[in-house]
Motif scaffolding. Structure first.
Motif, PDB file in Angstrom:
ATOM      1  N   LEU A  68      36.202 -12.863  -2.393  1.00 38.41           N
ATOM      2  CA  LEU A  68      37.241 -12.931  -0.990  1.00 38.41           C
ATOM      3  C   LEU A  68      35.630 -13.934  -0.358  1.00 38.41           C
ATOM      4  O   LEU A  68      36.547 -14.183   1.133  1.00 38.41           O
ATOM      5  N   ASN A  69      34.812 -14.063  -0.402  1.00 40.31           N
ATOM      6  CA  ASN A  69      34.304 -15.744   0.511  1.00 40.31           C
ATOM      7  C   ASN A  69      34.111 -16.816   0.011  1.00 40.31           C
ATOM      8  O   ASN A  69      32.557 -16.644   0.067  1.00 40.31           O
ATOM      9  N   PRO A  70      34.544 -17.329  -0.557  1.00 36.51           N
ATOM     10  CA  PRO A  70      34.232 -18.744  -1.912  1.00 36.51           C
ATOM     11  C   PRO A  70      33.802 -19.369  -0.502  1.00 36.51           C
ATOM     12  O   PRO A  70      34.367 -19.579  -0.231  1.00 36.51           O
ATOM     13  N   VAL A  71      32.916 -20.100  -1.491  1.00 35.89           N
ATOM     14  CA  VAL A  71      32.135 -21.424  -0.502  1.00 35.89           C
ATOM     15  C   VAL A  71      32.946 -22.681  -0.528  1.00 35.89           C
ATOM     16  O   VAL A  71      33.397 -23.350  -1.828  1.00 35.89           O
ATOM     17  N   VAL A  72      33.667 -23.298   0.278  1.00 33.87           N
ATOM     18  CA  VAL A  72      34.490 -24.568   0.349  1.00 33.87           C
ATOM     19  C   VAL A  72      33.897 -25.351   1.149  1.00 33.87           C
ATOM     20  O   VAL A  72      35.309 -26.296   1.505  1.00 33.87           O
ATOM     21  N   ASP A  73      32.695 -25.825   1.377  1.00 35.26           N
ATOM     22  CA  ASP A  73      32.116 -26.973   1.962  1.00 35.26           C
ATOM     23  C   ASP A  73      32.244 -28.203   1.999  1.00 35.26           C
ATOM     24  O   ASP A  73      31.900 -28.323   2.305  1.00 35.26           O
ATOM     25  N   ASP A  74      32.813 -27.873  -0.116  1.00 33.02           N
ATOM     26  CA  ASP A  74      33.574 -29.367  -0.642  1.00 33.02           C
ATOM     27  C   ASP A  74      34.769 -29.702  -0.299  1.00 33.02           C
ATOM     28  O   ASP A  74      34.778 -30.799  -0.262  1.00 33.02           O
ATOM     29  N   VAL A  75      35.470 -29.060   0.295  1.00 31.25           N
ATOM     30  CA  VAL A  75      37.337 -28.989   1.146  1.00 31.25           C
ATOM     31  C   VAL A  75      37.322 -30.312   1.425  1.00 31.25           C
ATOM     32  O   VAL A  75      38.616 -31.690   1.243  1.00 31.25           O
ATOM     33  N   VAL A  76      36.324 -30.934   2.645  1.00 28.69           N
ATOM     34  CA  VAL A  76      37.240 -32.289   3.001  1.00 28.69           C
ATOM     35  C   VAL A  76      36.554 -33.230   2.131  1.00 28.69           C
ATOM     36  O   VAL A  76      37.384 -33.904   2.353  1.00 28.69           O
ATOM     37  N   ALA A  77      35.975 -33.396   1.519  1.00 31.77           N
ATOM     38  CA  ALA A  77      35.255 -34.563   0.707  1.00 31.77           C
ATOM     39  C   ALA A  77      36.184 -35.060  -0.187  1.00 31.77           C
ATOM     40  O   ALA A  77      36.100 -35.355  -1.112  1.00 31.77           O
ATOM     41  N   ARG A  78      36.378 -33.679  -1.122  1.00 35.69           N
ATOM     42  CA  ARG A  78      37.453 -33.872  -2.153  1.00 35.69           C
ATOM     43  C   ARG A  78      38.757 -34.092  -1.659  1.00 35.69           C
ATOM     44  O   ARG A  78      39.266 -34.651  -2.402  1.00 35.69           O
ATOM     45  N   PHE A  79      39.026 -33.257  -0.720  1.00 35.64           N
ATOM     46  CA  PHE A  79      40.547 -33.651  -0.402  1.00 35.64           C
ATOM     47  C   PHE A  79      41.390 -34.629   0.439  1.00 35.64           C
ATOM     48  O   PHE A  79      42.270 -33.900   0.883  1.00 35.64           O
ATOM     49  N   GLY A  80      39.982 -34.208   1.858  1.00 28.68           N
ATOM     50  CA  GLY A  80      40.477 -35.165   3.277  1.00 28.68           C
ATOM     51  C   GLY A  80      41.168 -36.370   2.713  1.00 28.68           C
ATOM     52  O   GLY A  80      40.701 -37.121   1.530  1.00 28.68           O
ATOM     53  N   VAL A  81      41.987 -37.393   3.094  1.00 31.07           N
ATOM     54  CA  VAL A  81      42.757 -38.414   3.158  1.00 31.07           C
ATOM     55  C   VAL A  81      42.137 -39.247   4.931  1.00 31.07           C
ATOM     56  O   VAL A  81      42.216 -38.598   5.587  1.00 31.07           O
ATOM     57  N   HIS A  82      41.325 -40.339   4.015  1.00 30.46           N
ATOM     58  CA  HIS A  82      41.208 -41.242   4.637  1.00 30.46           C
ATOM     59  C   HIS A  82      42.315 -42.216   5.396  1.00 30.46           C
ATOM     60  O   HIS A  82      43.297 -42.813   4.779  1.00 30.46           O
ATOM     61  N   VAL A  83      43.171 -41.847   6.491  1.00 25.97           N
ATOM     62  CA  VAL A  83      44.164 -42.327   7.450  1.00 25.97           C
ATOM     63  C   VAL A  83      43.757 -43.643   7.900  1.00 25.97           C
ATOM     64  O   VAL A  83      44.056 -44.528   8.200  1.00 25.97           O
ATOM     65  N   ASP A  84      42.649 -43.213   8.675  1.00 22.95           N
ATOM     66  CA  ASP A  84      42.308 -44.575  10.029  1.00 22.95           C
ATOM     67  C   ASP A  84      40.090 -44.530  10.066  1.00 22.95           C
ATOM     68  O   ASP A  84      40.327 -43.599   9.822  1.00 22.95           O
ATOM     69  N   ASP A  85      40.394 -45.930  10.982  1.00 20.63           N
ATOM     70  CA  ASP A  85      38.814 -44.879  11.749  1.00 20.63           C
ATOM     71  C   ASP A  85      38.837 -43.825  12.827  1.00 20.63           C
ATOM     72  O   ASP A  85      40.161 -44.077  13.256  1.00 20.63           O
ATOM     73  N   ASN A  86      38.017 -43.188  13.001  1.00 22.89           N
ATOM     74  CA  ASN A  86      37.749 -41.688  13.319  1.00 22.89           C
ATOM     75  C   ASN A  86      38.576 -40.837  13.478  1.00 22.89           C
ATOM     76  O   ASN A  86      39.238 -39.802  14.069  1.00 22.89           O
ATOM     77  N   LEU A  87      39.762 -41.270  11.958  1.00 22.03           N
ATOM     78  CA  LEU A  87      40.831 -40.379  11.796  1.00 22.03           C
ATOM     79  C   LEU A  87      41.145 -40.111  10.596  1.00 22.03           C
ATOM     80  O   LEU A  87      41.236 -40.553   9.560  1.00 22.03           O
ATOM     81  N   ASP A  88      40.484 -38.199  10.412  1.00 24.50           N
ATOM     82  CA  ASP A  88      40.675 -37.891   8.266  1.00 24.50           C
ATOM     83  C   ASP A  88      41.855 -36.859   8.487  1.00 24.50           C
ATOM     84  O   ASP A  88      42.147 -36.204   9.791  1.00 24.50           O
ATOM     85  N   LEU A  89      42.491 -36.055   7.072  1.00 27.10           N
ATOM     86  CA  LEU A  89      43.458 -35.814   7.685  1.00 27.10           C
ATOM     87  C   LEU A  89      43.546 -34.703   5.836  1.00 27.10           C
ATOM     88  O   LEU A  89      43.171 -35.617   5.049  1.00 27.10           O
ATOM     89  N   LEU A  90      43.577 -33.703   6.611  1.00 24.19           N
ATOM     90  CA  LEU A  90      43.927 -31.819   5.671  1.00 24.19           C
ATOM     91  C   LEU A  90      45.245 -31.827   5.216  1.00 24.19           C
ATOM     92  O   LEU A  90      45.260 -30.951   6.711  1.00 24.19           O
ATOM     93  N   VAL A  91      45.574 -31.629   4.109  1.00 26.92           N
ATOM     94  CA  VAL A  91      47.091 -30.504   4.283  1.00 26.92           C
ATOM     95  C   VAL A  91      46.437 -29.845   3.219  1.00 26.92           C
ATOM     96  O   VAL A  91      46.055 -29.891   2.180  1.00 26.92           O
ATOM     97  N   MET A  92      47.120 -28.508   4.335  1.00 28.46           N
ATOM     98  CA  MET A  92      46.458 -27.379   3.737  1.00 28.46           C
ATOM     99  C   MET A  92      47.883 -26.371   3.516  1.00 28.46           C
ATOM    100  O   MET A  92      47.048 -25.429   2.384  1.00 28.46           O
TER     101      MET A  92
END
Length: 290
Positions: free
Chosen positions: A90-114
């Motif tokens: 019920l409380n999974p550890v997801v501290d890798d979610v941005v590193a694994r699934f975040g998309v770099h869009v531009d300088d200072n801007l990343d995207l995470l599609v949930m």
């Protein structure tokens, strides 16, 4: 000017009122001001990647977290659709979610599609919902960036996560009765969750905005002064139709919409500076007392 550290903002309102356009332009604008931004897309339409100007083929290839069965199973121990009734974390550890699934869009801007969070009222305590709830809790605790969460209408399905770390709510509306009714409900929920600053952002406004708001308040018994901390107005921008899908290109042009958005960004950042100054003062006071 004092640099603002991380803060969290939820953007909500009725469908079709311009939330995604606002989120994308605001994310770009804050990034251009030197703020590190993570734009999180929870809206079921998932149009934020396109609005941010990602190449259409790259945007279309993004698989939202809610539709990533391997990651869901890895983190919760249950595979969506094949583990009905099974026990899962019920409380999974997801501290890798941005590193694994975040998309770099531009300088200072990343995207995470949930993808979409299933509302509790739907009665689904499923692994997908547990994962996304954990992601929200994790995002609420990140302090190195500004997080802009583009949502579907309403915020009740976020509960504890928003109350824990989101400090501002942008409630986007046009001047229609239905949109204002959704805005009122969203603001009430944001108040219940303890979100500190609630903005009403009237999009595509006309000159009669104050009259329309007054008539709505009288018809529904709504005290808008108590419900919203501040009211912003964004004028209609006809060029968005020609700029789509990358609506953020408006930022490079002279526009009343952009000027109004700059004012909104100024207000948000000023509030965060004040909030962080108070937090620093409280910590200093606690240290002197200790």
């Amino acid at each position: 000017m004092q640099q603002v550290n991380g803060f969290r903002v939820v953007i909500t309102g009725k469908g079709g009122v311009g939330k995604t356009t606002l989120t994308s332009c605001l994310a770009r604008m804050l990034g251009q001001r030197g703020v590190k931004v993570l734009a999180a897309d929870e809206d079921p339409q998932m149009n934020l990647p396109y609005a941010l100007g990602m190449p259409p083929q790259q945007a279309a290839a993004i698989v939202p977290l809610s539709q990533n069965p391997d990651y869901i199973e890895e983190k919760t121990g249950a595979r969506p659709g094949k583990s009905f009734g099974a026990l899962f974390r019920l409380n999974p550890v997801v501290d890798d979610v941005v590193a694994r699934f975040g998309v770099h869009v531009d300088d200072n801007l990343d995207l995470l599609v949930m993808g979409t969070v299933v509302q509790a009222a739907a009665g689904c305590l499923c692994s997908e919902n547990v994962l996304l709830d954990s992601v929200l809790n994790y995002l609420a605790l990140r302090d190195e960036e500004a997080i802009l969460l583009d949502t579907q209408a309403g915020v009740e399905h976020f509960g504890r996560a928003l109350a824990k770390g989101f400090s501002q709510c942008l409630v986007v509306s046009d001047l229609s009765f239905n949109a204002l009714a959704v805005a009122r409900h969203a603001a009430e929920l944001a108040r219940e969750l303890g979100i500190a600053r609630i903005h009403l952002v009237v999009n595509r406004y006309r000159d009669e905005v104050r009259d329309k708001l007054q008539r709505f308040a009288e018809a529904t018994g709504t005290n808008t002064d108590r419900l919203f901390d501040v009211i912003h107005t964004l004028p209609g921008e006809s060029r968005f139709e020609d700029l789509e899908p990358d609506v953020t290109r408006i930022l490079g042009q002279e526009s009343a919409y952009v000027a109004a958005l700059e004012s909104l960004a100024d207000d948000m950042l000023a509030f965060e500076r004040q909030r962080q100054d108070l937090s620093a003062a409280d910590l200093k006071q606690e240290g002197s007392e200790g």
